[in-house]
Design a protein around this motif. Structure first.
Motif, PDB file in Angstrom:
ATOM      1  N   ARG A 175       0.829  -1.210   0.000  1.00  8.32           N
ATOM      2  CA  ARG A 175       0.000   0.000   0.000  1.00  8.32           C
ATOM      3  C   ARG A 175       0.862   1.258   0.000  1.00  8.32           C
ATOM      4  N   MET A 229       4.646  -6.379  -5.520  1.00  6.42           N
ATOM      5  CA  MET A 229       3.249  -6.050  -5.271  1.00  6.42           C
ATOM      6  C   MET A 229       3.173  -4.539  -5.075  1.00  6.42           C
ATOM      7  N   PRO A 264       0.212  -0.905  -5.555  1.00  8.23           N
ATOM      8  CA  PRO A 264      -1.184  -0.516  -5.798  1.00  8.23           C
ATOM      9  C   PRO A 264      -1.505  -0.562  -7.293  1.00  8.23           C
ATOM     10  N   GLU A 265      -2.712  -1.006  -7.602  1.00  8.60           N
ATOM     11  CA  GLU A 265      -3.125  -1.122  -9.001  1.00  8.60           C
ATOM     12  C   GLU A 265      -3.061   0.225  -9.718  1.00  8.60           C
ATOM     13  N   SER A 266      -3.366   1.301  -9.019  1.00  9.59           N
ATOM     14  CA  SER A 266      -3.315   2.630  -9.637  1.00  9.59           C
ATOM     15  C   SER A 266      -1.890   2.961 -10.095  1.00  9.59           C
ATOM     16  N   ARG A 267      -0.903   2.527  -9.327  1.00 10.59           N
ATOM     17  CA  ARG A 267       0.507   2.753  -9.701  1.00 10.59           C
ATOM     18  C   ARG A 267       0.854   1.935 -10.940  1.00 10.59           C
ATOM     19  N   LEU A 268       0.379   0.698 -10.995  1.00 10.79           N
ATOM     20  CA  LEU A 268       0.608  -0.139 -12.172  1.00 10.79           C
ATOM     21  C   LEU A 268      -0.035   0.490 -13.406  1.00 10.79           C
ATOM     22  N   HIS A 269      -1.270   0.990 -13.246  1.00 10.32           N
ATOM     23  CA  HIS A 269      -1.961   1.653 -14.366  1.00 10.32           C
ATOM     24  C   HIS A 269      -1.160   2.855 -14.850  1.00 10.32           C
ATOM     25  N   GLU A 328       1.985   1.566 -16.743  1.00  6.25           N
ATOM     26  CA  GLU A 328       1.632   0.992 -18.050  1.00  6.25           C
ATOM     27  C   GLU A 328       1.234   2.088 -19.036  1.00  6.25           C
ATOM     28  N   THR A 329       0.450   3.053 -18.574  1.00  5.49           N
ATOM     29  CA  THR A 329       0.009   4.142 -19.451  1.00  5.49           C
ATOM     30  C   THR A 329       1.188   4.997 -19.889  1.00  5.49           C
TER      31      THR A 329
END
Length: 154
Positions: free
Chosen positions: A23, A39, A41-46, A49-50
């Motif tokens: 987190r 591992m 946060p998904e927002s960081r991965l997004h 990737e973007t």
């Protein structure tokens, strides 16, 4: 802040610490075979990737512009929506895209990049229509314009 590397067995025994680290930005887990897993946060991965996708698109567009193939739909590929723009507009788009990528990275959020792309896509859609294109890009003489009376004055 120390960079803790969790073991696979920690997924069961230290799950709270592992999730807290994730987190906070990133948690590393070393698998039994030595593979390092991350591992976050998904927002960081997004975001990552973007940024990667649009950075690659910016490099590809820069190459297309330098070759003078700005309107070649096959060269543009998924950027074919840019075909309505001339070379000067493409260079302006590229500059704005690069600035938006830098801002999105600094902000840690893609909203500025999404706003930039949405504005350019909206303009591209308007320029696809011949009448709108002639109005937007045509020459206008001030004599063509007259003052319209207020509706209540009629």
């Amino acid at each position: 802040m120390t960079d803790t590397i969790f073991q696979a067995s920690d997924l069961a025994t230290k799950r709270v610490e592992l999730l807290t680290a994730a987190r906070s930005g990133l948690a590393r887990v070393r698998d039994k075979d030595g593979t390092s897993l991350v591992m976050l946060p998904e927002s960081r991965l997004h975001l990552l990737e973007t940024l990667a996708d649009w950075s690659q698109a910016a490099v590809r567009l820069e190459a297309i512009i330098s070759r003078g193939a700005g309107r070649d739909v096959s060269a543009l590929g998924d950027l074919a929506w840019l075909r309505v723009f001339d070379d000067e507009d493409l260079r302006e788009f590229l500059a704005e895209l690069q600035a938006a990528l830098t801002a999105a990275h600094a902000d840690g959020h893609v909203s500025v990049l999404e706003d930039c792309l949405q504005a350019w896509r909206t303009t591209a859609r308007q320029l696809e229509d011949p009448l709108r294109r002639s109005i937007l890009l045509g020459q206008h003489d001030p004599a063509d314009f007259v003052t319209a009376p207020r509706p209540e004055d009629e």
